[in-house]
Design a protein around this motif. Structure first.
Motif, PDB file in Angstrom:
ATOM      1  N   HIS A  27       0.991  -1.179  -0.283  1.00  0.00           N
ATOM      2  CA  HIS A  27      -0.034  -0.051  -0.028  1.00  0.00           C
ATOM      3  C   HIS A  27       0.926   1.176  -0.082  1.00  0.00           C
ATOM      4  O   HIS A  27       1.826   1.442   0.598  1.00  0.00           O
ATOM      5  CB  HIS A  27      -0.832  -0.021   1.221  1.00  0.00           C
ATOM      6  CG  HIS A  27      -1.981   1.071   1.069  1.00  0.00           C
ATOM      7  ND1 HIS A  27      -1.992   2.408   1.792  1.00  0.00           N
ATOM      8  CD2 HIS A  27      -3.396   1.043   0.591  1.00  0.00           C
ATOM      9  CE1 HIS A  27      -2.976   2.911   1.558  1.00  0.00           C
ATOM     10  NE2 HIS A  27      -3.804   2.054   0.868  1.00  0.00           N
ATOM     11  N   ARG A 149      -1.530  -1.130  -4.328  1.00  0.00           N
ATOM     12  CA  ARG A 149      -2.629  -0.148  -3.917  1.00  0.00           C
ATOM     13  C   ARG A 149      -2.303   1.306  -3.519  1.00  0.00           C
ATOM     14  O   ARG A 149      -1.483   1.071  -2.811  1.00  0.00           O
ATOM     15  CB  ARG A 149      -3.490  -0.904  -3.023  1.00  0.00           C
ATOM     16  CG  ARG A 149      -4.228  -2.033  -3.628  1.00  0.00           C
ATOM     17  CD  ARG A 149      -5.253  -2.670  -2.579  1.00  0.00           C
ATOM     18  NE  ARG A 149      -5.911  -3.801  -3.228  1.00  0.00           N
ATOM     19  CZ  ARG A 149      -6.986  -3.949  -3.990  1.00  0.00           C
ATOM     20  NH1 ARG A 149      -7.544  -2.716  -4.516  1.00  0.00           N
ATOM     21  NH2 ARG A 149      -7.389  -5.125  -4.742  1.00  0.00           N
ATOM     22  N   GLY A 166      -8.935   7.178  -9.306  1.00  0.00           N
ATOM     23  CA  GLY A 166     -10.349   6.743  -8.971  1.00  0.00           C
ATOM     24  C   GLY A 166     -11.060   7.950  -8.381  1.00  0.00           C
ATOM     25  O   GLY A 166     -10.634   8.982  -8.725  1.00  0.00           O
ATOM     26  N   GLU A 179      -8.930   6.885  -3.630  1.00  0.00           N
ATOM     27  CA  GLU A 179      -8.473   5.561  -3.790  1.00  0.00           C
ATOM     28  C   GLU A 179      -8.878   4.663  -4.795  1.00  0.00           C
ATOM     29  O   GLU A 179      -9.923   4.223  -4.909  1.00  0.00           O
ATOM     30  CB  GLU A 179      -9.374   4.836  -2.438  1.00  0.00           C
ATOM     31  CG  GLU A 179      -8.601   5.663  -1.088  1.00  0.00           C
ATOM     32  CD  GLU A 179      -8.857   4.874   0.259  1.00  0.00           C
ATOM     33  OE1 GLU A 179      -8.579   3.744   0.282  1.00  0.00           O
ATOM     34  OE2 GLU A 179      -9.808   5.423   0.823  1.00  0.00           O
ATOM     35  N   PRO A 180      -7.787   4.661  -5.878  1.00  0.00           N
ATOM     36  CA  PRO A 180      -8.166   3.605  -7.022  1.00  0.00           C
ATOM     37  C   PRO A 180      -8.538   2.300  -6.597  1.00  0.00           C
ATOM     38  O   PRO A 180      -8.080   1.974  -5.669  1.00  0.00           O
ATOM     39  CB  PRO A 180      -6.849   3.737  -7.605  1.00  0.00           C
ATOM     40  CG  PRO A 180      -5.993   4.904  -7.233  1.00  0.00           C
ATOM     41  CD  PRO A 180      -6.559   5.035  -5.864  1.00  0.00           C
ATOM     42  N   ALA A 181      -9.402   1.469  -7.238  1.00  0.00           N
ATOM     43  CA  ALA A 181      -9.869   0.133  -6.819  1.00  0.00           C
ATOM     44  C   ALA A 181      -8.856  -1.061  -6.991  1.00  0.00           C
ATOM     45  O   ALA A 181      -9.349  -1.795  -6.464  1.00  0.00           O
ATOM     46  CB  ALA A 181     -11.127  -0.051  -7.700  1.00  0.00           C
ATOM     47  N   HIS A 182      -7.899  -0.560  -7.776  1.00  0.00           N
ATOM     48  CA  HIS A 182      -6.933  -1.862  -8.150  1.00  0.00           C
ATOM     49  C   HIS A 182      -5.732  -1.535  -8.126  1.00  0.00           C
ATOM     50  O   HIS A 182      -5.210  -0.094  -8.005  1.00  0.00           O
ATOM     51  CB  HIS A 182      -7.261  -2.326  -9.491  1.00  0.00           C
ATOM     52  CG  HIS A 182      -8.877  -2.742  -9.613  1.00  0.00           C
ATOM     53  ND1 HIS A 182      -9.356  -3.961  -9.033  1.00  0.00           N
ATOM     54  CD2 HIS A 182      -9.932  -2.443 -10.410  1.00  0.00           C
ATOM     55  CE1 HIS A 182     -10.733  -4.173  -9.178  1.00  0.00           C
ATOM     56  NE2 HIS A 182     -10.780  -3.146 -10.243  1.00  0.00           N
ATOM     57  N   PHE A 248     -11.864   0.135 -14.228  1.00  0.00           N
ATOM     58  CA  PHE A 248     -11.389   1.144 -13.144  1.00  0.00           C
ATOM     59  C   PHE A 248     -12.298   2.164 -12.913  1.00  0.00           C
ATOM     60  O   PHE A 248     -12.086   3.452 -12.350  1.00  0.00           O
ATOM     61  CB  PHE A 248     -10.341   1.727 -13.892  1.00  0.00           C
ATOM     62  CG  PHE A 248      -9.011   0.938 -14.213  1.00  0.00           C
ATOM     63  CD1 PHE A 248      -8.274   0.395 -13.114  1.00  0.00           C
ATOM     64  CD2 PHE A 248      -8.709   0.324 -15.426  1.00  0.00           C
ATOM     65  CE1 PHE A 248      -7.207  -0.412 -13.326  1.00  0.00           C
ATOM     66  CE2 PHE A 248      -7.659  -0.452 -15.471  1.00  0.00           C
ATOM     67  CZ  PHE A 248      -6.830  -1.007 -14.393  1.00  0.00           C
ATOM     68  N   GLY A 249     -13.808   2.002 -12.819  1.00  0.00           N
ATOM     69  CA  GLY A 249     -14.681   2.814 -12.131  1.00  0.00           C
ATOM     70  C   GLY A 249     -15.058   4.297 -13.201  1.00  0.00           C
ATOM     71  O   GLY A 249     -15.277   4.063 -14.368  1.00  0.00           O
ATOM     72  N   TYR A 414      -4.551  -7.340 -13.621  1.00  0.00           N
ATOM     73  CA  TYR A 414      -3.856  -6.735 -12.352  1.00  0.00           C
ATOM     74  C   TYR A 414      -2.515  -6.898 -11.961  1.00  0.00           C
ATOM     75  O   TYR A 414      -2.020  -6.558 -11.176  1.00  0.00           O
ATOM     76  CB  TYR A 414      -4.958  -6.912 -11.174  1.00  0.00           C
ATOM     77  CG  TYR A 414      -6.229  -6.664 -11.517  1.00  0.00           C
ATOM     78  CD1 TYR A 414      -6.539  -5.190 -11.815  1.00  0.00           C
ATOM     79  CD2 TYR A 414      -7.201  -7.650 -11.431  1.00  0.00           C
ATOM     80  CE1 TYR A 414      -7.974  -5.104 -12.028  1.00  0.00           C
ATOM     81  CE2 TYR A 414      -8.676  -7.203 -11.699  1.00  0.00           C
ATOM     82  CZ  TYR A 414      -9.009  -6.085 -11.964  1.00  0.00           C
ATOM     83  OH  TYR A 414     -10.274  -5.826 -12.416  1.00  0.00           O
TER      84      TYR A 414
END
Length: 826
Positions: A27, A149, A166, A179-182, A248-249, A414
């Motif tokens: 992270h 992440r 994100g 906060e990007p999801a991946h 990616f939303g 990913y």
């Protein structure tokens, strides 16, 4: 507190492999303080949580000041920060690293770039992390195969728009969290922040946003429907093609100032150069080019972002696939059929690169470090790779091609993968002998030549490998052009592994073209009397694809010194006015003016040849429907070749313009730039800048100043190119573009030696893209003589930075070809 790092070390492949084997980055938390945006620096704090199997490694940090660094609660010695690296020792199985510093805003389009819009004084920011620029705005383990992440917390003026990889969630006034999801690779992390104007949309449940600086709001709103339609069609196409939904939303497309590349595929937040939202009239060709870039960057969301290369020598996997898929997507799913554009623009770009001394294989370049990899970010990685993939899809069949691609995506989603992984996926889908195909096409350099010989049995199609190369297989369709301009396309034939193949011909043809459908990656010729046949047949040939092949052959043969540029100009005069393609007209007219009437013409003949090109432009203009794109394309070239400053002054004032032509800001500036190249006055330039002080106006003004035939103007422009300054990257590029004007050879002659003597020193104060681009634009391209070549060769024997060396190598090759042509044909 520690002072700035002493230079930057380019990450080597060996270092990356060692670090990737030892670390697992879990992270990354980045906090950015963007308040006080008038300051030269901003605050950046990074917390990295990672696991390690080793005791020692390093983290990348290219800040202005290192304020603090702690590892697992232990303060690190700030004095060890060297060459943008902080050594890390005493690592544990699980680690927490905290790095805080002051980072410099950039003006070169890399790192966190800051632009103050002259139109309204507002500040706009965007982050460009490619290829190794992420450490310029936050501390990180900067390599593509250490995905992690991320979470970004941004403090900025409350009225700003804040975007990233994100959704940006407001946590209070002037504070956002993204906060990007991946997991992401460092090189496609981004941030867009400022008082951007926005147009919002939605497609298939995906929130869409288009963004640009506020002074271009009207242009964005006018052009947004077309961009949103292309975006929606591209999403539908790729969902069908890949069988994987966009992961990616939100999907933002930000058109940002001073952007070096065409665009960057940051997941969820693609950044584009704002020139894709032109001021004034937008032709269909310009909309089509933009559609191709939109589709290209969206393809990367899967090929590059979802599955990412392990090291930079597989960069071609990203770019070749996005190039190929974008042209396929636009042609099949939108109203913009792009394969002719691929032929006349992209393939020509790639073929020049593939025949230069700096050529390299499409794949397997084994780039030793990141800086070396950047040098292979060119027309080979894009256009040649895409052309080869197009052949592969035809070779293995679309079903096998797509099945292998889907398997590759699902297996490595990913994560990171290699070209070998992709070959395995295609083989599993049923493809045969792929290592042989890959060896022939992806591990070699240079271009084969396809030619024809007329025989009693028909036409013999001949394939010749480049000097020192081995034969490669080509599957092509021969085309027959009859006396009416009609085209007959014959069945596909294989040639290459065997040196020739006989193709039966039932009827006589004025011209036989070996590759009528433009599928081959090869130089095309037309037999021993082929150029006379081209002159006879091309004026009547209406098939756009076949004509692209012929025009590319004309350009290539001029560069090869196998076709007299004077004859090529006759072909332009005879055939271009009958062409039905605006993109062909624009491209060929540009080639005729810049090459046939420029560097490939004796200096004494350049003005006369330019007048002939101007006459062709006016023939096109007068035959075009009033107000049509064709008329505008022709008038733009007529302006570039106009020799009468008073006529240009009248056009600037809106007088004596052709009926149907309406001036817009870009057209007005093109008139000013041409006027500035013809005389020493500045009143039009100053008046234009007073009416248009926008960022685009400033760039046009820089180009116009550099074009002035005035010794003081030339000296000022040259100093801007070779000395440190506060000028933005676009103004530097424009200055280089304007400096070497045809017709000013005597005035600029003293600067030829100065360029080669001084350009190498610019590596002391520029880096990355800007370093190479300024060296490229400032190259003395009009000085086609033996003395310039000697100076260039001497410079290449010195120790030049990689980006400068590549610019000088490629510029010298282009100039050497012109000198050889002049020697042979003058």
């Amino acid at each position: 507190m520690s002072a700035g790092a002493d230079g930057r070390a380019s990450l080597t492949r060996v270092e990356a492999e060692v670090r990737a084997a030892a670390l697992r980055v879990e992270h990354v938390e980045v906090e950015l303080d963007l308040l006080g945006d008038a300051l030269p620096t901003f605050g950046s704090r990074t917390v990295i949580r990672f696991a390690s199997d080793v005791d020692t490694t390093f983290v990348d940090f290219a800040g202005e000041e290192l304020l603090s660094a702690t590892l697992n609660g232990r303060p690190l010695d700030l004095a060890t920060w060297q060459r943008a690296r902080i050594p890390l020792t005493g690592l544990q199985a699980d680690n927490v690293l905290e790095v805080e510093g002051r980072m410099a805003y950039s003006s070169d389009g890399e790192g966190l770039h800051r632009h103050v819009d002259p139109a309204d004084g507002q500040t706009y920011l965007y982050a460009m992390s490619f290829l190794d620029a992420a450490p310029r705005w936050f501390a990180c383990f900067d390599q593509p195969d250490l995905k992690a992440r991320y979470a970004f917390t941004v403090t900025a003026p409350p009225a700003w728009t804040v975007l990233g990889n994100g959704p940006a969630v407001a946590e209070g006034e002037g504070r956002w969290r993204i906060e990007p999801a991946h997991p992401l690779s460092t090189y496609f992390t981004t941030l867009v922040a400022g008082p951007y104007a926005s147009v919002w949309g939605e497609h298939d449940g995906i929130p869409l946003g288009l963004h640009i600086r506020a002074s271009l709001r009207a242009e964005l709103e006018a052009q947004a429907p077309d961009m949103l339609a292309v975006t929606a069609a591209s999403f539908d196409y790729y969902h069908r093609l890949f069988g994987i939904r966009y992961p990616f939303g939100e999907y933002h497309q930000a058109f940002v100032p001073d952007f070096n590349a065409g665009a960057m595929e940051n997941p969820g937040c693609v950044t584009f150069r704002d020139g894709y939202v032109p001021r004034g009239r937008v032709t269909r060709t310009e909309r089509a080019t933009r559609a191709g870039t939109i589709a290209h960057e969206m393809a990367h969301q899967w090929f590059g972002d979802l599955v990412t290369m392990r090291w930079w020598d597989d960069l071609w996997l990203n770019e070749s696939f996005a190039e190929y898929l974008a042209h396929r997507c636009c042609t099949e799913a939108t109203s913009y059929a792009l394969w002719p554009e691929f032929g006349i623009l992209r393939k020509d770009w790639g073929s020049v690169a593939d025949q230069s001394p700096s050529t390299h294989p499409v794949a397997g370049n084994a780039a030793p470090d990141a800086a070396a990899a950047l040098q292979n970010f060119d027309g080979i990685s894009y256009a040649k790779g895409a052309a080869v993939l197009r052949q592969l899809a035809a070779h293995v069949g679309d079903d096998v091609f797509l099945a292998g691609l889907r398997d590759y995506m699902n297996r490595h989603a990913y994560g990171n993968a290699t070209f070998g992984d992709l070959l395995d996926a295609w083989t599993g889908a049923g493809a045969q002998d792929l290592p042989v195909w890959a060896g022939a096409w992806l591990s070699t350099t240079g271009m084969d030549t396809l030619d024809v010989e007329h025989t009693d049995a028909g036409v013999r199609l001949v394939a010749m490998a480049p000097a020192g190369g081995e034969a490669r297989p080509h599957t092509v369709q021969v085309g027959l052009v009859d006396e009416t301009g009609g085209l007959t396309v014959l069945d596909a034939v294989d040639v290459g592994t065997e040196p020739s193949a006989v193709v039966p011909v039932a009827a006589p043809a004025v011209l036989v073209t070996p590759d009528a459908t433009d599928l081959a990656w090869a130089k095309v010729r037309f037999g021993t009397d082929g150029w006379e046949r081209v002159l006879a047949a091309l004026p009547g040939l209406q098939d756009e694809t076949a004509s692209v092949v012929v025009w590319n052959a004309v350009r290539d043969a001029v560069r090869d010194a196998t076709l007299d540029p004077a004859f090529a100009l006759r072909v332009v005069e005879a055939a271009l006015p009958t062409s039905g393609s605006e993109i062909v007209c624009a491209s060929v007219l540009g080639f005729a003016l810049d090459q046939l009437a420029g560097v490939y013409a004796p200096v004494a003949e350049r003005a006369g040849r330019a007048e002939r090109v101007r006459a062709v432009a006016w023939r096109l203009l007068r035959s075009a429907p009033l107000g049509s794109d064709r008329q505008l394309v022709a008038f733009r070239q007529a302006v570039r070749s106009e020799a009468d400053p008073e006529r240009l002054r009248a056009w600037y004032s809106g007088r004596d313009l052709p009926e149907g032509v309406e001036p817009d800001p870009e057209l007005v500036w093109s008139v000013v730039e041409r006027w500035s190249a013809l005389q020493t006055g500045t009143d039009l330039l100053e008046d234009a800048l007073a009416h248009d002080s926008s960022a685009s106006g400033q760039v046009h003004a820089a180009r116009a100043r550099a074009r002035r035939p005035d010794p003081a103007a030339k000296e000022a422009a040259f100093r801007l190119l070779v000395e440190p300054s506060s000028a933005g990257a676009y103004e530097l590029y424009a200055t280089g573009e304007g400096f070497w004007a045809v017709g000013q050879e005597e005035l600029t002659a003293p600067y030829v030696a100065r360029y080669f003597g001084e350009i190498g020193r610019t590596a002391a104060f520029r880096e990355g893209w800007a370093l190479g681009q300024v060296a490229t634009q400032a190259f003395p391209r009009t000085a086609a003589d033996e003395q310039t070549l000697r100076l260039a060769d001497d410079a290449l024997r010195t120790d030049l930075a990689a980006q400068v060396g590549r610019a000088v190598t490629d510029g010298t090759d282009r100039l050497r070809r012109a000198v050889e042509s002049l020697r042979k044909w003058s």
